[in-house]
Structures are given as structure tokens and as C-alpha cells.
Design a protein around this motif. Sequence first.
Motif, PDB file in Angstrom:
ATOM      1  N   PRO A 174       4.615 -24.541   7.062  1.00 17.90           N
ATOM      2  CA  PRO A 174       4.720 -25.719   7.917  1.00 17.90           C
ATOM      3  C   PRO A 174       4.645 -25.407   9.406  1.00 17.90           C
ATOM      4  O   PRO A 174       5.200 -24.411   9.878  1.00 17.90           O
ATOM      5  N   ALA A 175       3.958 -26.285  10.134  1.00 21.78           N
ATOM      6  CA  ALA A 175       3.927 -26.274  11.598  1.00 21.78           C
ATOM      7  C   ALA A 175       4.202 -27.708  12.032  1.00 21.78           C
ATOM      8  O   ALA A 175       3.310 -28.555  12.025  1.00 21.78           O
ATOM      9  N   MET A 176       5.440 -27.981  12.385  1.00 19.08           N
ATOM     10  CA  MET A 176       5.897 -29.340  12.638  1.00 19.08           C
ATOM     11  C   MET A 176       6.320 -29.539  14.081  1.00 19.08           C
ATOM     12  O   MET A 176       6.833 -28.619  14.721  1.00 19.08           O
TER      13      MET A 176
ATOM     14  N   PHE B  98       0.924 -29.669   8.442  1.00 20.86           N
ATOM     15  CA  PHE B  98       1.051 -29.925   9.875  1.00 20.86           C
ATOM     16  C   PHE B  98       1.501 -31.370  10.089  1.00 20.86           C
ATOM     17  O   PHE B  98       1.000 -32.279   9.424  1.00 20.86           O
ATOM     18  N   ALA B  99       2.403 -31.586  11.032  1.00 23.51           N
ATOM     19  CA  ALA B  99       2.854 -32.950  11.289  1.00 23.51           C
ATOM     20  C   ALA B  99       3.554 -33.033  12.633  1.00 23.51           C
ATOM     21  O   ALA B  99       4.099 -32.046  13.141  1.00 23.51           O
ATOM     22  N   THR B 100       3.542 -34.227  13.205  1.00 20.38           N
ATOM     23  CA  THR B 100       4.348 -34.558  14.384  1.00 20.38           C
ATOM     24  C   THR B 100       5.221 -35.755  13.992  1.00 20.38           C
ATOM     25  O   THR B 100       4.891 -36.902  14.310  1.00 20.38           O
TER      26      THR B 100
ATOM     27  N   LEU C 284       1.548 -41.225  17.113  1.00 16.91           N
ATOM     28  CA  LEU C 284       2.105 -42.572  16.967  1.00 16.91           C
ATOM     29  C   LEU C 284       2.359 -42.960  15.515  1.00 16.91           C
ATOM     30  O   LEU C 284       3.033 -43.953  15.252  1.00 16.91           O
ATOM     31  N   GLN C 285       1.825 -42.190  14.573  1.00 18.65           N
ATOM     32  CA  GLN C 285       2.027 -42.512  13.168  1.00 18.65           C
ATOM     33  C   GLN C 285       2.909 -41.491  12.443  1.00 18.65           C
ATOM     34  O   GLN C 285       3.421 -41.771  11.356  1.00 18.65           O
ATOM     35  N   GLY C 286       3.070 -40.311  13.020  1.00 16.89           N
ATOM     36  CA  GLY C 286       3.900 -39.297  12.382  1.00 16.89           C
ATOM     37  C   GLY C 286       3.338 -38.803  11.065  1.00 16.89           C
ATOM     38  O   GLY C 286       4.076 -38.411  10.168  1.00 16.89           O
ATOM     39  N   ARG C 287       2.016 -38.792  10.951  1.00 16.06           N
ATOM     40  CA  ARG C 287       1.380 -38.407   9.699  1.00 16.06           C
ATOM     41  C   ARG C 287       1.475 -36.907   9.442  1.00 16.06           C
ATOM     42  O   ARG C 287       1.638 -36.110  10.354  1.00 16.06           O
TER      43      ARG C 287
ATOM     44  N   GLU D  15      -7.252 -31.019   6.078  1.00 18.59           N
ATOM     45  CA  GLU D  15      -7.242 -32.171   6.984  1.00 18.59           C
ATOM     46  C   GLU D  15      -7.053 -31.725   8.431  1.00 18.59           C
ATOM     47  O   GLU D  15      -7.652 -32.296   9.347  1.00 18.59           O
ATOM     48  N   ALA D  16      -6.227 -30.701   8.643  1.00 19.46           N
ATOM     49  CA  ALA D  16      -6.013 -30.194   9.994  1.00 19.46           C
ATOM     50  C   ALA D  16      -7.276 -29.552  10.551  1.00 19.46           C
ATOM     51  O   ALA D  16      -7.548 -29.632  11.756  1.00 19.46           O
ATOM     52  N   ARG D  17      -8.055 -28.920   9.695  1.00 16.89           N
ATOM     53  CA  ARG D  17      -9.331 -28.367  10.153  1.00 16.89           C
ATOM     54  C   ARG D  17     -10.291 -29.495  10.529  1.00 16.89           C
ATOM     55  O   ARG D  17     -10.958 -29.428  11.571  1.00 16.89           O
TER      56      ARG D  17
END
Length: 265
Positions: free
Chosen positions: A113-115, A136-138, A168-171, A177-179
Motif C-alpha cells: 500500500p501507498a496511501m 494506491f489511494a488518497t 475528491l473521491q478518495g478512490r 490502474e495506477a499505471r
Amino acid sequence: MNEVFQIERDGGVERWTLHDPGTRNALSEPMVVGLYEATLRAQKDTALRVVVLTGAAGAFSAGGSLGAFASAIGQPLQPGESDPLIPVNRRFGDVLHALCALPQMLVCAVDGPAMGGGFGLLCCADHVIATERSVFATPEVTLGLPPAQIAPFVWQRLGDAKARQCLLQGRSYSGEEARALGLVDELVADGALGTALRARLTEMLRTAPGAMASSKRLLQLLRDEVADLRDEAAIAFADALRGPEAPAGLTAFAKKQPPPWAPKS
């Protein structure tokens, strides 16, 4: 030695490891200080060619550590009181700026994880290698917090539309998908990160140090055209942490329940 931030040197390459497995390498204040001090030293190290930033024990970073802020969550300031959260949060903004200003190549190697703040660190890199199992997520907005310090760096890395999607969505995003998003440059099979990293370092060390550093300075001039939001971001984060949404969101997260603003199932 800073136990939660470790440095290994091999010729012109340094490996910087976020090392707090018990928290999945959450960005505590000692870790942030260690990372910042390393960037300041590296800026003066003409023999250093490449910095590899990675995480220990199957994680890159779970994001910012709120442990030191526990007593402040949901607590308003007293009249005339200065908020100690502001300089602490701004210090992470200083780290992000310093990483972007490194004259060396910065490679982030991600396995796991990279959050949140960890996601922000990746946005400072010249090259991001990740395994397929990485995620990955914010998620800050789902917890009642703004992704304050990382927002400009996510925006610069991904562009406006994709940054809005993330922030803005915290997805959450898989490695693939990150690539596709543009966050990850190179996606490798689980267990192949070390081999891929060695191959990439061999290529990078073919670059002329002076020419590469000069090129990075020119690119940094473009980045410097964007407004510096460190102070505004620190204030926004501190205000949110002391407000009503953060305690509700963080409590719900700890209990693995939906926050009160989420739709009822």
C-alpha cells in the motif's frame, strides 16, 4: 540512528527505507524529520547519483500518522492559542518540496500500500516502480480531512482531471490502474521488484551526473511556477482535524463502519 528511517549506501546509490512495519510505515514525525534531513544532506552530495525511496515489510506507506495528534482531534483551540498542528503538518510539505528539488534521480520502489502521504511521496519521484499487488489511494476526504499538503503534487503529477478524481473521491487504485493513471511508470510482477530496480538503476547510472542535475533544475523551475500552498495546506489540515468531521470519520474507520455522511445501506 533514526530507527524508522534507514539509509544504506552502495557507491552512487542510496536506499532510503521507511521502516516502521507495525504501522505499515505510517509517516510519523521522526520519520518525516529523518526524510527531510536526508534530502538536505543529499542536495550537497555531489557523489550521490540516485536515491531509491522504499518501504519495509510489504508496504510503502500507510500515510500520515495521527498518533501524536490524538488529543487534538475534534478539540477546538482556546482563544489566542497557536495551533501546534500547523508547523507539524507544514513540515511534511517541506519534505515534498525538498524531494522534488533533489539534484539526483529519485526512484520510488513500491510493494504494497501507498496511501495518503505515501501517495504524495510518489508524486515527487522521477520514476515509480511498483508490484502488481500494490494498492494506491488518497482516502483523506472519506475520513473528514483534506489531502492538504499532497494536493499540489498530485495535481502536478497527474493533471487537473485525474487529480480531482483521486483527491475528491478518495478512490483506491490497483497497480494496473495506477499505471494507467500516470502515477506508476513501471509495473512488475510480485517478487520481481528487486530485479526490475537493479535493471533501472543500471540504465540511470549511464546518465551524466551534471547534465542530469541541470535538467532537473530546469524542470524544477517549471514546478516553481505553481503557487506554494504549504501554509494554507497546514492551516486547512489543522482546522479539519479539530473540526467535527475528522473525529466522526476516524472513529468510523477504526470501527470499520461507514462514516455518518455515507449513504445508509
